[in-house]
Design a protein around this motif. Structure first.
Motif, short mmCIF file in Angstrom:
data_model
loop_
_atom_site.label_atom_id
_atom_site.label_comp_id
_atom_site.label_asym_id
_atom_site.label_seq_id
_atom_site.Cartn_x
_atom_site.Cartn_y
_atom_site.Cartn_z
N LYS A 191 8.33 19.09 36.65
CA LYS A 191 7.05 18.86 35.96
C LYS A 191 6.21 17.88 36.78
O LYS A 191 6.64 16.75 37.04
CB LYS A 191 7.30 18.27 34.56
CG LYS A 191 7.82 19.30 33.59
CD LYS A 191 8.16 18.69 32.26
CE LYS A 191 6.90 18.38 31.47
NZ LYS A 191 7.26 18.13 30.04
N LEU A 192 5.03 18.31 37.14
CA LEU A 192 4.27 17.50 38.10
C LEU A 192 3.59 16.30 37.46
O LEU A 192 3.37 15.29 38.13
CB LEU A 192 3.27 18.38 38.84
CG LEU A 192 3.91 19.49 39.68
CD1 LEU A 192 2.89 20.14 40.59
CD2 LEU A 192 5.09 18.97 40.51
N ASP A 193 3.26 16.38 36.17
CA ASP A 193 2.70 15.18 35.54
C ASP A 193 3.77 14.08 35.49
O ASP A 193 3.49 12.91 35.76
CB ASP A 193 2.12 15.49 34.15
CG ASP A 193 3.08 16.25 33.26
OD1 ASP A 193 4.15 16.68 33.75
OD2 ASP A 193 2.79 16.39 32.06
N ALA A 194 5.00 14.49 35.20
CA ALA A 194 6.10 13.52 35.18
C ALA A 194 6.34 12.96 36.59
O ALA A 194 6.60 11.77 36.77
CB ALA A 194 7.37 14.17 34.64
N GLY A 206 17.95 28.57 38.43
CA GLY A 206 17.32 29.82 38.83
C GLY A 206 15.80 29.77 38.80
O GLY A 206 15.13 30.74 39.15
N LEU A 207 15.22 28.63 38.39
CA LEU A 207 13.76 28.53 38.24
C LEU A 207 13.07 28.45 39.60
O LEU A 207 13.64 27.99 40.58
CB LEU A 207 13.40 27.29 37.43
CG LEU A 207 13.89 27.26 35.98
CD1 LEU A 207 13.54 25.93 35.33
CD2 LEU A 207 13.30 28.42 35.20
N ALA A 208 11.80 28.89 39.62
CA ALA A 208 11.01 28.82 40.85
C ALA A 208 9.60 28.34 40.54
O ALA A 208 8.98 28.79 39.57
CB ALA A 208 10.96 30.19 41.52
N LEU A 209 9.10 27.43 41.35
CA LEU A 209 7.71 26.99 41.21
C LEU A 209 6.78 28.09 41.71
O LEU A 209 7.09 28.75 42.71
CB LEU A 209 7.45 25.74 42.05
CG LEU A 209 8.24 24.46 41.76
CD1 LEU A 209 7.75 23.34 42.67
CD2 LEU A 209 8.08 24.05 40.31
N SER A 210 5.65 28.27 41.03
CA SER A 210 4.64 29.21 41.53
C SER A 210 4.04 28.65 42.82
O SER A 210 4.20 27.46 43.13
CB SER A 210 3.54 29.34 40.49
OG SER A 210 2.91 28.08 40.32
N ASP A 211 3.32 29.50 43.56
CA ASP A 211 2.64 29.04 44.78
C ASP A 211 1.71 27.88 44.46
O ASP A 211 1.65 26.90 45.19
CB ASP A 211 1.82 30.17 45.40
CG ASP A 211 2.71 31.18 46.10
OD1 ASP A 211 3.93 30.95 46.15
OD2 ASP A 211 2.16 32.19 46.60
N VAL A 250 14.65 13.36 42.19
CA VAL A 250 15.34 14.65 42.11
C VAL A 250 14.91 15.36 40.82
O VAL A 250 14.45 14.73 39.88
CB VAL A 250 16.88 14.48 42.09
CG1 VAL A 250 17.40 13.93 43.40
CG2 VAL A 250 17.34 13.61 40.92
N ALA A 251 15.09 16.66 40.81
CA ALA A 251 14.85 17.41 39.57
C ALA A 251 16.04 17.16 38.64
O ALA A 251 17.14 16.84 39.08
CB ALA A 251 14.72 18.90 39.88
N ASP A 252 15.79 17.31 37.36
CA ASP A 252 16.82 17.07 36.36
C ASP A 252 16.99 18.31 35.50
O ASP A 252 16.18 18.54 34.60
CB ASP A 252 16.39 15.88 35.48
CG ASP A 252 17.54 15.19 34.80
OD1 ASP A 252 18.63 15.18 35.39
OD2 ASP A 252 17.35 14.67 33.69
N ASP A 289 10.17 22.11 33.48
CA ASP A 289 9.71 23.02 32.42
C ASP A 289 10.09 24.44 32.84
O ASP A 289 11.00 24.62 33.65
CB ASP A 289 8.21 22.84 32.15
CG ASP A 289 7.36 23.20 33.36
OD1 ASP A 289 7.90 23.81 34.31
OD2 ASP A 289 6.16 22.87 33.36
N ALA A 290 9.39 25.44 32.35
CA ALA A 290 9.82 26.82 32.59
C ALA A 290 9.69 27.25 34.06
O ALA A 290 10.24 28.27 34.46
CB ALA A 290 9.01 27.76 31.70
#
Ligand code: PMP
Length: 404
Positions: free
Chosen positions: A155-158, A182-187, A125-127, A150-151
């Motif tokens: 985080k994909l490396d994690a 409220g964050l969104a991953l870019s495409d 899950v995201a934290d 992150d912003a």
């Protein structure tokens, strides 16, 4: 006192009252300006359109009696077809058979948890992440593996490090205008997340209640739109775009999963309410949704703008916050030594303004210095006044930093 022995199942040790629902009870007083709930704005529900849809559901010869009858567990066929058409228009190829109408997305989360999780099974899950999902996975005794943000979001490396060392049953993500941040991953990040999950063979549960509430020019892509091998189970809901009281949502699942989940749903509630499914189908058929969404995005964008502007003006410079491009929430981070819970008590007592402390959204603790603000369900006046009051409480509670 009962003389009967109410012996709960061992797994119920993980099931506790929701912190958020408890807080919401306390702050439902009308004199409090609340940014706490995650609710869509009631005054924006399309009453007239839904009323017409209800009339149509009752009077169309095909549906008049069906609206009050038991229906198929998969969902009302015309609604499933309309959903499939919408998904295809987004570049998600499928047929109606992969769509299961659910009683809210919360049921979709619960059914997937029920179908996949044995005690001790791992879930990424995201934290922080959506509390309702943490509760659902916790109730099936999952081991949650939180991945930091992150912003943009996860985080994909994690994530890769986690997948290299663990064998989770799935990755649960709200990649677009996440609750609570409220964050969104870019495409690009969505495509990359899909590739990583695919490389490790770990399915993704993509929970997407907020994708339609974008403030930019176009709907952000779903991870599902990159899915070439049925690795993503997509959950969507009409709760935030129409009205949550309808309890109509859907899950897009692979055929093999549908076979297993359908009997679970039958054991759960037989099927989602026929009448509200027909209302949604009629509403979609009327063509009114697109116009309604334009209106909703417009108002929510304005409320977001107002809240951010008021925060820029009144919040101390020693805290940080997200600037979401859609959805319902802004996420605030205080200095590490400052806790949001006592701040909430003070805010309610001294300034009659409320928010949700962030701690509950973290699977394994932490986040005491964070809180969530909702901008959809307050008037423009309340947003301006409430943020001003909150800024005053923050400065007063942190006098040493207040000058900055
Ligand atoms: N997922 C997320 C991320 C949410 O924020 C919510 C509602 N707060 C839900 C699922 C559940 O929505 P519903 O059951 O009303 O469809």
């Amino acid at each position: 006192m009962t003389h009967f022995n109410l012996a709960f199942a061992a797994r119920m040790a993980n099931v506790n009252a929701s912190v958020i629902r408890e807080i919401l009870k306390v702050i439902s007083r009308p004199d409090i300006i609340s940014f706490a709930g995650g609710m869509p704005a009631q005054d924006l529900f399309p009453y007239a359109g839904l009323q017409a849809a209800a009339e149509a559901a009752f009077t169309t010869s095909d549906t008049a009696l069906k609206a009050l009858q038991y229906g198929p567990s998969e969902g009302y066929a015309p609604l499933r077809e309309a959903i499939a058409e919408q998904l295809r228009a987004e570049g998600i190829p499928l047929d109606g058979n992969q769509i299961l109408v659910t009683t809210g997305s919360q049921q979709g989360i619960m059914l997937i948890a029920h179908a996949f999780l044995d005690p001790g099974d791992e879930v990424v899950v995201a934290d922080p992440t959506f509390l309702g999902a943490l509760q659902a996975f916790g109730s099936f005794e999952a081991q949650l593996i939180p991945v930091p943000l992150d912003a943009e979001g996860m985080k994909l490396d994690a994530l890769e490090q986690v997948l290299a060392r663990h064998k989770p049953k799935f990755i649960y993500t709200v990649p677009t205008f996440q609750n609570p941040t409220g964050l969104a991953l870019s495409d690009e990040r969505k495509a990359h997340l899909y590739q990583i999950a695919r490389n490790y063979g770990v399915p993704i549960i993509e929970d997407d209640p907020y994708g339609e509430l974008y403030f930019g020019h176009e709907r952000p892509r779903a991870i599902k739109s990159y899915d070439t091998s049925q690795g993503v189970m997509l959950l969507r809901t009409f709760s935030k775009v129409l009205a949550p009281g309808l309890r109509v949502a859907y899950a897009v699942v692979p055929d093999g999963v549908m076979e297993k989940i359908l009997p679970l749903k039958q054991g759960n509630d037989l099927h989602t309410a026929s009448f509200t499914q027909m209302m949604v189908a009629e509403y979609l058929r009327s063509g009114a949704l697109e116009q309604h969404l334009v209106h909703l995005r417009d108002i929510y964008r304005r409320r977001r703008d107002l809240m951010l502007a008021a925060m820029d003006e009144h919040f101390p410079t020693w805290c940080e916050w997200t600037r979401p491009e859609g959805g319902l929430f802004i996420w605030v981070t205080l200095p590490e030594t400052m806790a949001a819970e006592p701040l909430l008590e003070q805010a309610i007592r001294e300034q009659k303004v409320a928010f949700i402390p962030g701690k509950a959204f973290f699977a394994k603790g932490g986040g005491e210095n964070t809180f969530r603000l909702n901008f959809s369900n307050a008037s423009e006046e309340q947003i301006i006044e409430g943020v001003r009051r909150l800024g005053a409480v923050m400065r007063a509670s942190r006098p040493a930093l207040a000058q900055n």
